[in-house]
Design an enzyme around this catalytic site. Structure first.
Site, short mmCIF file in Angstrom:
data_model
loop_
_atom_site.label_atom_id
_atom_site.label_comp_id
_atom_site.label_asym_id
_atom_site.label_seq_id
_atom_site.Cartn_x
_atom_site.Cartn_y
_atom_site.Cartn_z
N HIS A 87 7.33 -0.75 -39.38
CA HIS A 87 7.93 0.59 -39.16
C HIS A 87 9.44 0.55 -39.32
O HIS A 87 10.16 1.46 -38.89
CB HIS A 87 7.55 1.12 -37.77
CG HIS A 87 6.09 1.38 -37.64
ND1 HIS A 87 5.45 1.44 -36.44
CD2 HIS A 87 5.12 1.58 -38.58
CE1 HIS A 87 4.16 1.66 -36.63
NE2 HIS A 87 3.93 1.75 -37.92
N ASN A 137 7.61 -2.44 -33.86
CA ASN A 137 8.86 -2.12 -33.18
C ASN A 137 10.03 -2.18 -34.15
O ASN A 137 10.06 -3.03 -35.03
CB ASN A 137 9.07 -3.07 -32.00
CG ASN A 137 7.92 -2.99 -31.02
OD1 ASN A 137 7.13 -2.05 -31.04
ND2 ASN A 137 7.80 -4.00 -30.17
N VAL A 138 10.99 -1.28 -33.95
CA VAL A 138 12.17 -1.20 -34.83
C VAL A 138 13.38 -1.83 -34.17
O VAL A 138 14.51 -1.69 -34.65
CB VAL A 138 12.47 0.28 -35.17
CG1 VAL A 138 11.31 0.90 -35.95
CG2 VAL A 138 12.82 1.08 -33.93
N CYS A 146 17.09 2.75 -49.24
CA CYS A 146 17.09 3.76 -50.30
C CYS A 146 15.66 4.24 -50.52
O CYS A 146 14.75 3.42 -50.70
CB CYS A 146 17.64 3.16 -51.60
SG CYS A 146 17.41 4.25 -53.02
N THR A 179 0.18 -3.29 -27.88
CA THR A 179 -0.02 -2.14 -28.76
C THR A 179 -1.26 -1.36 -28.32
O THR A 179 -2.26 -1.96 -27.93
CB THR A 179 -0.15 -2.55 -30.25
OG1 THR A 179 -0.32 -1.37 -31.04
CG2 THR A 179 -1.32 -3.50 -30.49
N ASN A 218 -2.42 -7.03 -22.65
CA ASN A 218 -2.08 -5.64 -22.33
C ASN A 218 -2.51 -5.34 -20.90
O ASN A 218 -3.58 -5.78 -20.49
CB ASN A 218 -2.82 -4.70 -23.29
CG ASN A 218 -2.21 -3.31 -23.37
OD1 ASN A 218 -2.00 -2.67 -22.34
ND2 ASN A 218 -1.90 -2.87 -24.56
N PRO A 219 -1.70 -4.62 -20.13
CA PRO A 219 -2.12 -4.31 -18.76
C PRO A 219 -3.24 -3.28 -18.71
O PRO A 219 -3.89 -3.12 -17.67
CB PRO A 219 -0.85 -3.76 -18.11
CG PRO A 219 0.05 -3.36 -19.21
CD PRO A 219 -0.33 -4.19 -20.41
N CYS A 270 14.77 3.24 -54.71
CA CYS A 270 14.52 1.86 -55.16
C CYS A 270 14.01 0.96 -54.04
O CYS A 270 13.57 -0.17 -54.30
CB CYS A 270 15.78 1.27 -55.79
SG CYS A 270 17.11 0.95 -54.61
N1 APR Z 1 3.18 -5.92 -21.78
C1 APR Z 1 2.13 -5.70 -22.63
N2 APR Z 1 1.69 -4.46 -22.95
C2 APR Z 1 2.30 -3.41 -22.36
C3 APR Z 1 3.38 -3.56 -21.45
C4 APR Z 1 3.82 -4.90 -21.17
N3 APR Z 1 4.84 -5.14 -20.35
N4 APR Z 1 3.77 -2.32 -21.03
C5 APR Z 1 2.96 -1.43 -21.68
N5 APR Z 1 2.08 -2.07 -22.47
C6 APR Z 1 1.06 -1.52 -23.36
C7 APR Z 1 0.49 -0.16 -23.01
O1 APR Z 1 -0.63 -0.29 -22.15
C8 APR Z 1 0.06 0.38 -24.39
O2 APR Z 1 -1.27 -0.02 -24.70
O3 APR Z 1 1.69 -1.34 -24.61
C9 APR Z 1 1.03 -0.32 -25.35
C10 APR Z 1 2.10 0.58 -25.95
O4 APR Z 1 1.45 1.52 -26.76
P1 APR Z 1 2.28 2.61 -27.59
O5 APR Z 1 3.32 3.17 -26.74
O6 APR Z 1 1.26 3.51 -28.21
O7 APR Z 1 3.02 1.73 -28.70
P2 APR Z 1 2.50 1.20 -30.11
O8 APR Z 1 1.09 0.75 -30.08
O9 APR Z 1 3.49 0.24 -30.56
O10 APR Z 1 2.62 2.53 -31.01
C11 APR Z 1 2.49 2.40 -32.40
O11 APR Z 1 3.23 4.65 -32.73
O12 APR Z 1 4.53 6.35 -32.20
C12 APR Z 1 4.37 5.39 -33.11
O13 APR Z 1 6.03 4.45 -34.47
C13 APR Z 1 5.54 4.43 -33.18
O14 APR Z 1 5.45 2.06 -33.64
C14 APR Z 1 4.92 3.08 -32.85
C15 APR Z 1 3.45 3.31 -33.13
#
Ligand code: APR
Length: 258
Positions: free
Chosen positions: A129, A112-113, A137, A199, A224-225, A140
């Site tokens: 990320h 996350n940013v 930059c 994630t 994760n849900p 550098c």
């Molecule tokens: N708590 C826990 N998990 C959750 C919640 C919550 N409240 N709400 C959603 N999720 C889960 C979803 O089920 C999914 O598996 O979070 C996950 C989000 O997945 P992505 O949207 O794919 O995010 P991420 O894994 O961070 O993506 C990675 O992809 O697009 C690029 O740069 C972007 O950093 C990002 C990278």
């Protein structure tokens, strides 16, 4: 959230048995801070489609044009920036800061940013990320706060090496900055228990770290849900939201430690 007490119990014991615990964090962690995720329900890519991989090439080819184009943010970029602008850390972020304070969580690798780990008080954070509040930059690799760069000149130039400055967020097609990648690999190399928090585990190199931990005999705990690309590889799966499950996990760890 369904009854996860049994899974919380198993996860708490695995964390306490471990010697070097890391968290790998994704967009799901910030959903309860009203920032949309990328994939799945309510995802930005679900809504707008996934951007192509040539974003970084376009920057390098025409940094002036790129800076002029981002002034008028549209589509996913506007939603993400507006979401982050109003966001505050949620109980999940504070729970990780507490686990660090307790000396249990050694490092957070976040995709996350949004800067919310720092806002919650965490200190050991690798932003693989980038960070939306920072500039970098491309020559550098130095990072800057926005007020350190003269934005009257477009494209802005690095005060040290005169290289082109871009936002710190890593674009599609852009290599991960070597300093943060090395930090992530070094921390992963020491890890024997990794928390996978919100994630989908689809984007590399971040998605490769849990398999490295597992291959070396470490344990994986997912919050994760929904199912993810790594659910099958996890020792414990907590089906719920990080903002609800992580405070419960910290509470159980505290009571077991007594
Ligand atoms: N708590 C826990 N998990 C959750 C919640 C919550 N409240 N709400 C959603 N999720 C889960 C979803 O089920 C999914 O598996 O979070 C996950 C989000 O997945 P992505 O949207 O794919 O995010 P991420 O894994 O961070 O993506 C990675 O992809 O697009 C690029 O740069 C972007 O950093 C990002 C990278």
């Amino acid at each position: 959230m369904a009854d996860v007490s049994e899974d919380i119990e198993k996860a708490a014991r695995l964390v306490l048995e471990a010697t070097y615990v890391l968290a790998l964090v994704g967009a799901g962690m910030s959903v309860e801070s009203e920032i949309p995720p990328f994939r799945g329900p309510g995802g930005l890519w679900t809504k707008y489609g996934e951007p192509d991989m040539r974003g970084y090439d376009r920057f390098i080819a025409d940094p002036k044009g790129w800076w002029e184009s981002i002034v008028k943010r549209e589509g996913y970029a506007r939603d993400l920036v507006e979401g982050i602008a109003q966001a505050r850390p949620n109980p999940g972020h504070f729970a990780l800061a507490e686990l660090e304070e307790m000396g249990i969580l050694k490092y957070i690798i976040t995709q996350n940013v949004d800067n919310l780990h720092y806002a919650a008080g965490s200190k050991n954070v690798a932003e693989i990320h980038g960070n939306i509040h920072k500039l970098r930059c491309v020559s550098c690799g130095r990072r800057f706060e926005r007020d350190e760069i003269n934005m009257e000149v477009i494209p802005p130039l690095c005060p040290h090496c005169k290289g082109y400055i871009k936002t710190d967020g890593v674009m599609f097609g852009e290599p991960i900055p070597p300093d943060v990648l090395k930090r992530c690999e070094d921390e992963t190399g020491k890890c024997d228990c990794m928390l996978l928090l919100g994630t989908s585990a689809q984007v590399y190199p971040a998605a490769a770290f849990p398999s490295l931990v597992r291959r070396r005999g470490g344990s994986l705990i997912e919050v994760n849900p929904y199912d993810t690309a790594l659910t099958a590889a996890c020792h414990v799966v907590i089906r719920g939201h990080t903002g609800e499950a992580l405070p419960l996990l910290v509470e159980r760890i505290r009571s077991l430690r007594k």
